[in-house]
Design a protein around this motif. Structure first.
Motif, mmCIF file in Angstrom:
data_model
loop_
_atom_site.group_PDB
_atom_site.id
_atom_site.type_symbol
_atom_site.label_atom_id
_atom_site.label_comp_id
_atom_site.label_asym_id
_atom_site.label_seq_id
_atom_site.Cartn_x
_atom_site.Cartn_y
_atom_site.Cartn_z
ATOM 1 N N ILE A 160 0.820 -1.213 0.000
ATOM 2 C CA ILE A 160 0.000 0.000 0.000
ATOM 3 C C ILE A 160 0.855 1.266 0.000
ATOM 4 C CG2 ILE A 160 -0.246 0.408 2.482
ATOM 5 C CD1 ILE A 160 -3.219 0.859 2.021
ATOM 6 N N THR A 161 2.163 1.124 0.203
ATOM 7 C CA THR A 161 3.050 2.297 0.201
ATOM 8 C C THR A 161 4.040 2.231 -0.963
ATOM 9 O OG1 THR A 161 4.479 1.159 1.823
ATOM 10 C CG2 THR A 161 2.853 2.725 2.676
ATOM 11 N N GLU A 162 5.032 1.341 -0.846
ATOM 12 C CA GLU A 162 6.083 1.265 -1.859
ATOM 13 C C GLU A 162 5.539 0.889 -3.230
ATOM 14 O OE1 GLU A 162 9.144 2.159 -1.428
ATOM 15 O OE2 GLU A 162 8.996 2.532 0.727
ATOM 16 N N ASP A 163 4.688 -0.130 -3.269
ATOM 17 C CA ASP A 163 4.169 -0.572 -4.564
ATOM 18 C C ASP A 163 3.264 0.480 -5.200
ATOM 19 O OD1 ASP A 163 5.340 -3.149 -4.974
ATOM 20 O OD2 ASP A 163 4.143 -3.896 -3.327
ATOM 21 N N VAL A 164 2.455 1.142 -4.391
ATOM 22 C CA VAL A 164 1.591 2.203 -4.937
ATOM 23 C C VAL A 164 2.436 3.369 -5.450
ATOM 24 C CG1 VAL A 164 -0.163 3.917 -4.354
ATOM 25 C CG2 VAL A 164 -0.427 1.570 -3.573
ATOM 26 N N SER A 165 3.539 3.667 -4.779
ATOM 27 C CA SER A 165 4.429 4.737 -5.247
ATOM 28 C C SER A 165 5.031 4.393 -6.610
ATOM 29 C CB SER A 165 5.548 4.974 -4.226
ATOM 30 O OG SER A 165 5.025 5.481 -3.022
ATOM 31 N N LYS A 166 5.395 3.132 -6.791
ATOM 32 C CA LYS A 166 5.919 2.694 -8.093
ATOM 33 C C LYS A 166 4.849 2.843 -9.173
ATOM 34 C CE LYS A 166 9.995 0.907 -6.814
ATOM 35 N NZ LYS A 166 11.295 1.312 -7.386
ATOM 36 N N VAL A 167 3.623 2.483 -8.824
ATOM 37 C CA VAL A 167 2.519 2.596 -9.782
ATOM 38 C C VAL A 167 2.267 4.062 -10.131
ATOM 39 C CG1 VAL A 167 0.043 2.220 -10.113
ATOM 40 C CG2 VAL A 167 1.447 0.424 -9.093
ATOM 41 N N ARG A 168 2.376 4.952 -9.138
ATOM 42 C CA ARG A 168 2.151 6.383 -9.401
ATOM 43 C C ARG A 168 3.169 6.930 -10.392
ATOM 44 N NH1 ARG A 168 3.489 11.253 -9.191
ATOM 45 N NH2 ARG A 168 5.558 10.716 -8.467
ATOM 46 N N MET A 169 4.387 6.422 -10.337
ATOM 47 C CA MET A 169 5.391 6.878 -11.306
ATOM 48 C C MET A 169 4.980 6.512 -12.730
ATOM 49 S SD MET A 169 7.790 8.576 -9.890
ATOM 50 C CE MET A 169 9.110 8.507 -11.108
ATOM 51 N N TYR A 170 4.295 5.395 -12.878
ATOM 52 C CA TYR A 170 3.756 5.038 -14.193
ATOM 53 C C TYR A 170 2.601 5.959 -14.574
ATOM 54 C CZ TYR A 170 0.317 2.654 -17.151
ATOM 55 O OH TYR A 170 -0.625 2.373 -18.092
ATOM 56 N N LEU A 171 1.716 6.224 -13.612
ATOM 57 C CA LEU A 171 0.542 7.049 -13.886
ATOM 58 C C LEU A 171 0.903 8.485 -14.222
ATOM 59 C CD1 LEU A 171 -1.604 5.763 -10.897
ATOM 60 C CD2 LEU A 171 -2.052 5.292 -13.302
ATOM 61 N N GLY A 172 2.003 8.981 -13.662
ATOM 62 C CA GLY A 172 2.394 10.368 -13.864
ATOM 63 C C GLY A 172 3.506 10.516 -14.890
ATOM 64 N N PRO A 173 4.773 10.468 -14.449
ATOM 65 C CA PRO A 173 5.892 10.716 -15.381
ATOM 66 C C PRO A 173 5.916 9.783 -16.587
ATOM 67 C CG PRO A 173 6.650 10.790 -13.100
ATOM 68 C CD PRO A 173 5.230 10.335 -13.052
ATOM 69 N N ALA A 174 5.687 8.474 -16.378
ATOM 70 C CA ALA A 174 5.771 7.536 -17.505
ATOM 71 C C ALA A 174 4.711 7.838 -18.559
ATOM 72 C CB ALA A 174 5.634 6.100 -16.996
ATOM 73 N N VAL A 175 3.477 8.068 -18.121
ATOM 74 C CA VAL A 175 2.403 8.393 -19.070
ATOM 75 C C VAL A 175 2.688 9.729 -19.752
ATOM 76 C CG1 VAL A 175 -0.023 9.063 -19.231
ATOM 77 C CG2 VAL A 175 0.616 7.023 -17.942
ATOM 78 N N MET A 176 3.122 10.707 -18.973
ATOM 79 C CA MET A 176 3.364 12.042 -19.532
ATOM 80 C C MET A 176 4.471 12.001 -20.591
ATOM 81 S SD MET A 176 4.379 15.553 -17.539
ATOM 82 C CE MET A 176 6.048 15.004 -17.166
ATOM 83 N N TYR A 177 5.588 11.338 -20.260
ATOM 84 C CA TYR A 177 6.689 11.287 -21.212
ATOM 85 C C TYR A 177 6.365 10.392 -22.406
ATOM 86 C CZ TYR A 177 9.734 13.893 -18.091
ATOM 87 O OH TYR A 177 10.289 14.876 -17.328
ATOM 88 N N SER A 178 5.554 9.356 -22.195
ATOM 89 C CA SER A 178 5.159 8.495 -23.311
ATOM 90 C C SER A 178 4.284 9.262 -24.291
ATOM 91 C CB SER A 178 4.405 7.263 -22.783
ATOM 92 O OG SER A 178 5.237 6.473 -21.970
ATOM 93 N N VAL A 179 3.317 9.993 -23.757
ATOM 94 C CA VAL A 179 2.448 10.814 -24.620
ATOM 95 C C VAL A 179 3.289 11.881 -25.318
ATOM 96 C CG1 VAL A 179 0.549 12.477 -24.628
ATOM 97 C CG2 VAL A 179 0.374 10.399 -23.250
ATOM 98 N N ASN A 180 4.183 12.505 -24.560
ATOM 99 C CA ASN A 180 5.033 13.557 -25.135
ATOM 100 C C ASN A 180 5.911 12.995 -26.245
ATOM 101 O OD1 ASN A 180 6.225 16.327 -25.017
ATOM 102 N ND2 ASN A 180 8.058 15.156 -24.486
ATOM 103 N N LEU A 181 6.485 11.814 -26.008
ATOM 104 C CA LEU A 181 7.348 11.185 -27.009
ATOM 105 C C LEU A 181 6.560 10.858 -28.277
ATOM 106 C CD1 LEU A 181 9.967 9.800 -27.949
ATOM 107 C CD2 LEU A 181 9.206 7.744 -26.746
ATOM 108 N N THR A 182 5.377 10.288 -28.095
ATOM 109 C CA THR A 182 4.555 9.902 -29.240
ATOM 110 C C THR A 182 4.168 11.113 -30.082
ATOM 111 O OG1 THR A 182 3.656 8.031 -27.983
ATOM 112 C CG2 THR A 182 2.451 8.710 -29.938
#
Length: 596
Positions: free
Chosen positions: A137-159
């Protein structure tokens, strides 16, 4: 991405934020792609105008021509600055929508996990460590948030950026574009291969992190035992071994990630070299201008960071997938206790309880704790349940409050099966003091009034007096506002038991269920509490589970359990006259009291 598909419902919930974020990405990149075009026009203008100026050298209007060129360059420069400002402004809006969206989803996801944890039964908590649950509920959710935020943002930006840049490059020269994108297949193969390695290593890292959390939680909770057995160094060595394992796994992942960045830079560099070589040939043949070369080089460099970030984004996505897989494992756990009543039968209980041939075996151990138990607990009467350790007394209490469901037989409250009663209403009307007393790290007053935070202070204090803990509380500096430590560590065993009794009785339930709740209380205090119980429990169904026999409590019936079976029933005098198991337990208690 199969594991991450669980998050799609959150993307749908915040779809307008996501759509606006994508729109801001597109607008920001539109102004970014315009800048090389302006630079190309400016450079071509300079090349052409310099040639023209040299041709006009010495003529009267040469100086006027020079001033016009300077103004044109100033115009192009200001235009580039304007586009850069607009690009930065919409980039700010992009982060405000997509990154904030990730924080909102993180908030929702933690609440989903927390609510699901609360809905799961005791069997789940017996199978899993607290540290592991906390890690998810802490570490794993934080990893998921990195996907929801920076990873999605940079993926959309790259595309979006790649589409715009490649389209602009094709407009300049399809041939040059083809040569510039030659390293792309190598890049794709590298991403596919490396991300699979990252996923495997991320799963191992998160699993080891759960081990560390569980170990730390156990040591901190059991620090008294660790210290009393002088095992600080031994536990420290074991923790060091586990952290060393975590370090090696983390370094292994870091080495893979470190390989990704330089690989991206090499491929971008190769693309730049190919572009310079081919564009030189094309310019020599008159197919493109000097400004086109500069424009193309800027386009290639414009892709440097987005393409380089592919490795970082891929690592984030794979780590998030590994974490979401661990989260899904718990979210896919079905509660063992299902509230099927839909509040249809949440009326006030009279306290009439019938157990009809009930049997219960613990699913995780296969131990049969209750074996064909049948008895009728009549309303507003007092019952004691006694027996040796492991005879099934606590299990019977768990079945009556429905923390476990029986596997055979039937339990009825007021003539209705226990499953037909609203679960919350049923438990609200049972004052239960479990054998393992648990207090929250809060004030004593809030612990006593846990069931109802609207209780008056005077009511809390009166109940503390009835359970003979008032004087102990007032001896503390802050009285009822004293903050007790985690699990009530600052209190004695007897004080914790008396506070837990007060917590159960203060909500004035119709059924009282006390599980060995006076074992840590001295005889004088016990007499006070028992005196109150005799008076206060007269109109309630009372079931007291105990190892000790309280002759001063007026029980209507005493039940004797042995290996999960009901072997004797009767009053105190009737059971003594039978010279059975109850008589044996009673004689043993008398001998222990005489020795004391």
């Amino acid at each position: 991405m199969r594991e991450l598909a669980f998050l799609n419902k959150f993307f749908w919930k915040y779809r307008w934020r996501f759509v606006m974020g994508v729109l801001f990405v597109a607008i920001s990149n539109y102004f970014r792609v315009l800048q090389p075009k302006i630079i190309r026009q400016a450079l071509d203008l300079v090349v052409d105008d310099v040639a023209a100026y040299n041709y006009l050298d010495g003529l009267a209007y040469a100086d006027t021509f020079y001033v016009n060129v300077a103004y044109n360059l100033l115009y192009f420069g200001l235009l580039c600055i304007l586009f850069a400002v607009l690009m930065g402004l919409f980039m700010y809006f992009m982060r405000q929508t997509l990154i904030v969206m990730s924080r909102l989803i993180e908030f929702d996801l933690k609440n989903v996990i927390y609510r699901h944890y609360q809905a799961l039964g005791l069997d789940f908590y017996k199978r899993n460590n607290t540290g592991d649950m906390m890690a998810r509920i802490t570490e794993d959710v934080s990893k998921v948030r990195m996907y929801l935020g920076p990873a999605v943002m940079y993926s959309v930006n790259l595309t979006v950026l790649c589409v715009m840049v490649i389209y602009s490059m094709i407009q300049v020269s399809p041939t040059l574009t083809l040569y510039a994108l030659i390293p792309l297949p190598i890049l794709s193969i590298s991403i596919y291969y490396v991300t699979s390695i990252i996923n495997q290593k991320s799963e191992r890292i998160q699993a080891q992190l759960s081990v560390l959390n569980s170990l730390s939680q156990e040591v901190y909770s059991g620090i008294r035992v660790v210290k009393s057995y002088v095992q600080e160094k031994a536990m420290g060595r074991y923790f060091e071994e586990q952290t060393e394992d975590f370090k090696e796994k983390s370094l292994s992942l870091a080495r893979v990630n470190a390989f990704f960045g330089p690989l991206m830079i090499i491929l971008i560099g190769a693309s730049t070299i190919i572009t310079l070589y081919v564009s030189g040939i094309l310019m020599f043949n008159g197919q493109i201008s000097a400004g086109n070369i500069a424009e193309f080089i800027i386009y290639i460099n414009m892709l440097t960071w987005p393409v380089t970030s592919i490795g970082w984004v891929a690592s984030i996505i794979q780590s998030a997938a590994a974490s979401q897989k661990r989260i899904n494992e718990f979210l896919n756990e079905d509660p063992s206790i299902i509230n099927t009543s839909s509040n249809e039968n949440s009326t006030t209980l009279r306290g009439d309880i019938i157990c009809n041939n009930i049997t219960f075996t613990y699913p995780d151990t296969g131990i049969k704790a209750i074996d064909s138990f049948s008895f009728h607990f009549e309303a507003k009467k007092k019952y004691a349940i006694v027996g040796k350790t492991g005879s099934g007394k606590t299990t019977l209490a768990d079945l009556l409050v429905r923390t476990y469901d029986i596997q055979q037989g039937d339990i009825q409250f007021d003539g209705y099966p226990i499953q037909s009663h609203d679960l919350n209403s049923l438990r609200q009307q049972i004052g239960y003091v479990p054998q393992d007393v648990f207090l929250f790290s809060d004030t004593i007053a809030r612990n006593i009034g846990f069931a109802d935070d609207t209780l008056a202070q005077s009511t809390i204090e009166n109940m503390a007096k009835h359970t003979a803990v008032y004087d102990d509380i007032m001896s503390f500096k802050d009285g009822f506002d004293t903050i007790i430590g985690e699990r009530g560590v600052t209190l004695s065993g007897g004080q914790k038991q008396r506070i837990s009794i007060a917590r159960a009785l203060i909500k004035d339930p119709n059924i009282i269920l006390l599980d060995d709740c006076l074992s840590a209380v001295d005889t004088k205090t016990e007499a006070k509490i028992v005196g109150y119980l005799n008076e206060a429990l007269g109109d309630k169904t009372t079931i007291i589970i105990t190892h000790r026999l309280y002759s001063s409590l007026n029980f209507d019936k005493i039940l004797v359990l042995d290996q999960g079976k009901l072997v004797e029933v009767g009053t105190h005098e009737e059971l003594l006259s039978q010279h059975g198991l109850y008589y044996e337990i009673y004689e043993k208690q008398l001998m222990e009291e005489e020795k004391a």
